[in-house]
Write a protein that holds these residues in place. Structure first.
Motif, PDB file in Angstrom:
ATOM      1  N   UNK A 106      38.123  40.907  53.290  1.00  0.00           N
ATOM      2  CA  UNK A 106      37.476  39.688  53.787  1.00  0.00           C
ATOM      3  C   UNK A 106      38.343  38.464  53.557  1.00  0.00           C
ATOM      4  N   UNK A 107      39.077  38.425  52.425  1.00  0.00           N
ATOM      5  CA  UNK A 107      39.883  37.227  52.164  1.00  0.00           C
ATOM      6  C   UNK A 107      41.007  37.143  53.189  1.00  0.00           C
ATOM      7  N   UNK A 134      37.106  45.755  49.449  1.00  0.00           N
ATOM      8  CA  UNK A 134      36.345  45.008  50.448  1.00  0.00           C
ATOM      9  C   UNK A 134      36.641  43.529  50.385  1.00  0.00           C
ATOM     10  N   UNK A 135      36.707  43.022  49.168  1.00  0.00           N
ATOM     11  CA  UNK A 135      36.979  41.606  48.959  1.00  0.00           C
ATOM     12  C   UNK A 135      38.374  41.243  49.486  1.00  0.00           C
ATOM     13  N   UNK A 155      31.782  34.713  48.867  1.00  0.00           N
ATOM     14  CA  UNK A 155      32.788  35.708  49.244  1.00  0.00           C
ATOM     15  C   UNK A 155      32.188  37.098  49.094  1.00  0.00           C
ATOM     16  N   UNK A 189      35.094  34.016  57.116  1.00  0.00           N
ATOM     17  CA  UNK A 189      35.343  35.410  56.778  1.00  0.00           C
ATOM     18  C   UNK A 189      35.072  36.315  57.972  1.00  0.00           C
ATOM     19  N   UNK A 204      30.866  40.207  51.931  1.00  0.00           N
ATOM     20  CA  UNK A 204      31.706  41.396  51.875  1.00  0.00           C
ATOM     21  C   UNK A 204      30.867  42.650  51.700  1.00  0.00           C
ATOM     22  N   UNK A 220      34.529  47.539  45.865  1.00  0.00           N
ATOM     23  CA  UNK A 220      34.245  46.110  46.025  1.00  0.00           C
ATOM     24  C   UNK A 220      35.548  45.333  46.133  1.00  0.00           C
TER      25      UNK A 220
END
Lengths: 187, 346
Positions: free
Chosen positions: A32-33, A28-29, B306, B37, B310, A25
């Motif tokens: 995306x950021x 992945x985060x 967020x 995103x 994701x 996770x």
């Protein structure tokens, strides 16, 4: 096993790191950021237009000849060639005194293209023996009504004093292709 | 007495308004965050940067055709979204939105009601929220709706246990159930008197709590009740017009309230570092504190989004495994650990 392509299904046990999900996770985060700050791929369409190809096939035009007479003779080859059956026309006979309006003795009294049916393949342009119909780099605009997408002669025929430039689409390859058709009567 | 009533009414009115406002703009923020995103721009046509998009969405919802299925139970069908909305709004009463304001010689608390069983009330209200979904799903008389509702209730009940257990460890530490007191205990922070936020002492409890909060709000990765690929729309398949809007809206209000609860319980509420060292008067600190609280809430709402954009959705067995076999034992372990440390420190 004849082809040696079959694969054995392995039901893998998840490792501890995979089981607690958190490392995956977090990675992945982090991905995306990063995208939050990337340059956006969006083109804000009506204000900004994407660059289009020179041979772009957009809204059709019915050309006039040098003297301003309509070239179309309503032979119907475009309608026959149209795979989407978007073109309809009604032919009429040229009367005396209309020679400056229509080049041939027969002309299209109505000529309609349904832009919702049209797939912009350009076969009508290829089929036309009179060099009358061309696809241009103009984009068919949107509308709220279906009727608005049936373009008649008012929208298709180019105005006498505002000729539509179609030379961009006539690349050497296209011209060579048209030469093959030996349209001697058009020279 | 009348002065007290007026002050409470103003407070209730403003909290109500702010909750609706934040929920409305969360829908806009969700679309913007999703877009950003994914390297897109998002809604930007209604007004500058699309800031009137929530108004346009609301108008659209209201003017849509309203369909109540003939085979549905009409009373329950209408009751469902009302209940979802009502319970979502009720939890905001307990949140301490700021410290006290001193006007004249009167002290005004920025918390509508400081119940001494605060957290229990929040839990109670949140668990009624599942009735809105269940009733709506059942009354639709549609198999997809029913499956979605069953999933929602099973999921929410499972995760409520872990959530409650994770809170117990926090309560052992703070010794109170009142949200106002828990906020006040975290005052100071870094600076004059060292007083850390609860997340420093309860990292595991926080982790469990936030995972459960995701599940309670039916947010990705736990949004199985409205799993599009399997259940069309889940429990709100048959809903249209503003009733659908209420369901979606309730989800955003829940998100806002959960963010507020998380900020209050674990991230110091309206307190911020160096608050006692700035040398400002009490009222200014309180106002800054409220702004800081909303900053924290905004961050957590962003965090919700967020995560949503994701992680893919869990499978149903994974969801249940995580809830019963991992989170509940972890929460129990956390209680033991906290209790042990509390005994040793005494």
């Amino acid at each position: 096993m004849l082809t040696n392509r079959s694969k054995l299904v392995v039901k893998k046990e998840m490792t501890f790191a995979e089981k607690i999900y958190l490392p995956a996770i977090l990675s992945g985060v982090a991905i995306t950021i990063k995208h939050l700050f990337r340059r956006k791929a969006t083109v804000k369409y009506p204000e900004k237009q994407r660059e289009i190809s020179e041979v772009w096939r957009g809204q059709h035009v019915l050309k006039r000849d040098d003297k301003g007479a309509e070239r179309c003779t309503a032979c119907g080859l475009c309608a026959v060639s149209c795979p989407a059956e978007a073109i309809t026309m009604v032919a009429a006979e040229r009367k005396k005194g209309e020679e400056n309006l229509y080049r041939e003795e027969k002309y299209a009294a109505t000529y309609e293209i349904n832009m919702l049916r049209c797939i912009f393949c350009g076969l009508c342009e290829e089929a036309c023996p009179k060099e009358a119909i061309f696809l241009t780099d103009r984009i068919v605009s949107t509308d709220y009504e279906r009727n608005g997408f049936i373009y008649g002669k008012d929208k298709l025929v180019e105005p006498v004093n505002e000729r539509v430039d179609i030379s961009k689409r006539q690349t050497p390859a296209v011209l060579a292709f048209k030469q093959q058709k030996r349209l001697s009567h058009n020279k | 007495m009348s002065e007290f009533l007026i002050y409470k009414l103003i407070l209730v009115g403003s909290v109500f308004g702010i909750t609706l406002f934040v929920a409305a703009y969360s829908t806009y923020a969700e679309r913007k965050v999703a877009a950003f995103l994914q390297d897109r721009v998002g809604p930007d046509r209604a007004g500058p940067f699309g800031i009137f998009q929530p108004l346009a969405d609301g108008m659209k919802f209201i003017y849509k055709e309203e369909i109540i299925p003939v085979v549905s139970n009409k009373f329950l069908f209408v009751l469902g979204p009302c209940l979802a909305m009502l319970t979502a709004m009720m939890a905001g009463v307990l949140i301490p939105w700021g410290n006290t304001l001193i006007i004249g010689d009167q002290v005004y608390s920025l918390q509508i009601a400081d119940l001494n069983v605060g957290i229990l009330y929040v839990f109670g209200v949140v668990s009624i929220g599942v009735y809105g979904i269940m009733i709506g799903g059942w009354a639709s008389n549609n198999k997809f709706s029913l499956l979605g509702a069953i999933r929602a209730s099973a999921q929410m009940i499972s995760y409520e246990i872990a959530m409650g257990l994770s809170i117990i460890a926090l309560i052992i530490m703070t010794g109170t159930l009142s949200l106002g007191e828990i906020s006040a205990q975290q005052a100071g922070g870094v600076g004059g008197d060292w007083n850390m936020w609860n997340v420093v002492y309860q990292p595991l409890g926080f982790l469990i709590f936030i995972v459960c909060a995701f599940a309670e709000c039916n947010r990705t990765p736990f949004d199985l009740p409205e799993c599009e690929t399997e259940l069309v729309g889940g429990y709100h398949t048959e809903y249209s017009s503003m009733k659908l809007g209420f369901y979606l809206f309730a989800e955003y209000i829940n998100m806002f309230v959960s963010s507020a609860v998380i900020s209050t319980l674990y991230f110091g509420g309206y307190n911020f570092p160096f608050m006692n060292d700035l040398g400002l008067d009490h009222n200014t600190i309180s106002i800054i504190g409220t702004v800081v609280l909303f900053g924290k809430i905004s961050f957590f709402i962003f965090f919700f989004m967020w995560i949503r954009w994701t992680i893919p959705r869990f499978r149903y067995d994974q969801l249940m495994n995580l809830g019963w076999k991992i989170l509940i034992p972890l929460a129990v372990f956390n209680i033991f650990l906290t209790g042990l440390v509390m005994i040793l420190l005494k």
